[in-house]
Design a protein around this motif. Structure first.
Motif, mmCIF file in Angstrom:
data_model
loop_
_atom_site.group_PDB
_atom_site.id
_atom_site.type_symbol
_atom_site.label_atom_id
_atom_site.label_comp_id
_atom_site.label_asym_id
_atom_site.label_seq_id
_atom_site.Cartn_x
_atom_site.Cartn_y
_atom_site.Cartn_z
ATOM 1 N N SER A 19 7.930 -70.054 10.367
ATOM 2 C CA SER A 19 6.601 -69.731 10.899
ATOM 3 C C SER A 19 6.578 -68.464 11.744
ATOM 4 N N VAL A 20 7.740 -67.811 11.926
ATOM 5 C CA VAL A 20 7.796 -66.618 12.778
ATOM 6 C C VAL A 20 8.452 -65.442 12.063
ATOM 7 N N ASP A 21 8.495 -65.501 10.745
ATOM 8 C CA ASP A 21 9.199 -64.475 9.968
ATOM 9 C C ASP A 21 8.276 -63.814 8.953
ATOM 10 N N GLY A 22 7.108 -63.443 9.440
ATOM 11 C CA GLY A 22 6.105 -62.828 8.579
ATOM 12 C C GLY A 22 4.813 -63.610 8.638
ATOM 13 N N THR A 105 5.729 -60.768 -0.474
ATOM 14 C CA THR A 105 7.134 -60.473 -0.171
ATOM 15 C C THR A 105 7.291 -59.721 1.138
ATOM 16 N N THR A 106 8.246 -60.165 1.937
ATOM 17 C CA THR A 106 8.569 -59.519 3.211
ATOM 18 C C THR A 106 10.077 -59.333 3.305
ATOM 19 N N ILE A 107 10.496 -58.195 3.836
ATOM 20 C CA ILE A 107 11.914 -57.939 4.120
ATOM 21 C C ILE A 107 12.086 -57.817 5.624
ATOM 22 N N ASP A 108 13.025 -58.571 6.182
ATOM 23 C CA ASP A 108 13.397 -58.464 7.591
ATOM 24 C C ASP A 108 14.706 -57.696 7.656
ATOM 25 N N THR A 131 7.534 -54.673 -2.401
ATOM 26 C CA THR A 131 7.600 -55.138 -1.015
ATOM 27 C C THR A 131 6.245 -55.010 -0.356
ATOM 28 N N ASP A 132 5.711 -56.125 0.136
ATOM 29 C CA ASP A 132 4.399 -56.099 0.798
ATOM 30 C C ASP A 132 4.504 -55.734 2.266
ATOM 31 N N LEU A 133 5.593 -56.141 2.918
ATOM 32 C CA LEU A 133 5.721 -55.951 4.361
ATOM 33 C C LEU A 133 7.184 -55.776 4.735
ATOM 34 N N PRO A 170 3.213 -51.193 5.196
ATOM 35 C CA PRO A 170 2.961 -52.015 6.381
ATOM 36 C C PRO A 170 4.258 -52.476 7.056
ATOM 37 N N VAL A 171 4.281 -52.370 8.392
ATOM 38 C CA VAL A 171 5.486 -52.666 9.165
ATOM 39 C C VAL A 171 5.142 -53.493 10.396
ATOM 40 N N TRP A 172 6.010 -54.457 10.686
ATOM 41 C CA TRP A 172 6.042 -55.094 12.002
ATOM 42 C C TRP A 172 7.317 -54.615 12.682
ATOM 43 N N ILE A 173 7.199 -54.131 13.914
ATOM 44 C CA ILE A 173 8.359 -53.702 14.699
ATOM 45 C C ILE A 173 8.793 -54.854 15.596
ATOM 46 N N ARG A 174 10.101 -55.135 15.592
ATOM 47 C CA ARG A 174 10.642 -56.177 16.465
ATOM 48 C C ARG A 174 11.699 -55.580 17.389
ATOM 49 N N HIS A 175 11.691 -56.043 18.651
ATOM 50 C CA HIS A 175 12.659 -55.564 19.636
ATOM 51 C C HIS A 175 13.211 -56.760 20.397
ATOM 52 N N VAL A 176 14.530 -56.961 20.300
ATOM 53 C CA VAL A 176 15.171 -58.044 21.043
ATOM 54 C C VAL A 176 15.389 -57.571 22.478
ATOM 55 N N LEU A 177 14.858 -58.326 23.422
ATOM 56 C CA LEU A 177 14.948 -57.950 24.838
ATOM 57 C C LEU A 177 16.168 -58.611 25.466
ATOM 58 N N VAL A 178 17.172 -57.778 25.794
ATOM 59 C CA VAL A 178 18.435 -58.267 26.347
ATOM 60 C C VAL A 178 18.647 -57.650 27.727
#
Length: 248
Positions: A19-22, A105-108, A131-133, A170-178
């Protein structure tokens, strides 16, 4: 590769209800192999390129479609890893066949394998047809800190972000906060400035660092380099969202 010997890819694991991967509900395919060595990685068991189970594209899609009734109008499949671009030939076949079945289709990806040199660049452009996203992980905007964190450069990753903007994918940007690694105000501001130059970003997400994968490092006998570093406080997560102009 002949018709009688279909291409196969190494698959680390499968998740039937993501539920959190696209967008929507996703069937997630985790491919094996990754060249990055992120200090916060919660799946170091995916690093080996030839570990896992061999599947054909049709075998994976047949399994995925068992859950299609849960996807609704927005769901579909997400291919993650590891780093899915390391198996780009198999990934392209998988997504091409998914589109033939009418699947979103989504690629992470971390973007680490990306280059504008051939033969990869031509293969990547073929992949983009199906690839859609793209969900692109930008681990750290500062090159020196990125190398400390991942043992890899970020130059080609940022180039990938620019190229996806050029082709309007189309892109979603993800940033891991460490804490002590990627939670610097100056870097978050720099990341925001970079994202603002892109014309294709639909969403920016902060992923708070967690320690749930430490046991895998212990099982593999790999020293965990973030020992003693706790997940970020809610205040620091909210600060990052503010600096990246993320509104819930």
């Amino acid at each position: 590769m002949t018709e009688s010997t279909p291409r196969k890819g190494y698959v680390h694991s499968l998740e039937t209800f993501g539920s959190v991967d696209g967008p929507g509900v996703r069937y997630i395919i985790f491919l094996s192999g990754c060249a990055m060595r992120c200090q916060f990685c919660h799946n170091p068991d995916t690093w080996n390129m030839q570990s896992g189970t061999l599947y054909t594209a049709d075998e994976l899609l047949d399994q995925a479609e068992r859950y299609r009734s849960y996807w609704g109008s927005k769901g579909g499949i997400t291919v993650s890893g590891g780093e899915p671009l390391l198996q780009i030939d198999f990934l392209t076949e998988l997504l091409r066949k998914a589109k033939e079945r009418g699947i979103h289709t989504t690629i992470d990806t971390s973007g680490n394998p990306f280059t504008r040199e051939e033969p990869f660049f031509g293969k990547f452009n073929e992949l983009m047809k199906y690839t859609d996203l793209i969900m692109l992980d930008i681990k750290e905007i500062d090159e020196e800190r990125h190398q400390l964190l991942t043992a890899q450069t970020n130059k080609n990753i940022l180039d990938l972000a620019n190229y996806l903007s050029e082709i309007n994918k189309p892109v979603w940007i993800r940033h891991v906060l460490v804490p002590e690694r990627t939670d610097y105000d100056e870097d978050l501001k720099k990341l925001n400035d970079f994202i603002s130059t892109l014309n294709n970003v639909e969403k920016v997400e902060i992923l708070p660092y967690h320690t749930l994968g430490i046991f895998k490092w212990e099982q593999l006998g790999i020293p965990y380099q973030l020992e003693g570093i706790n997940p970020p406080t809610s205040e620091r997560v909210e600060n990052a969202k503010k600096l990246l102009h993320i509104s819930e």
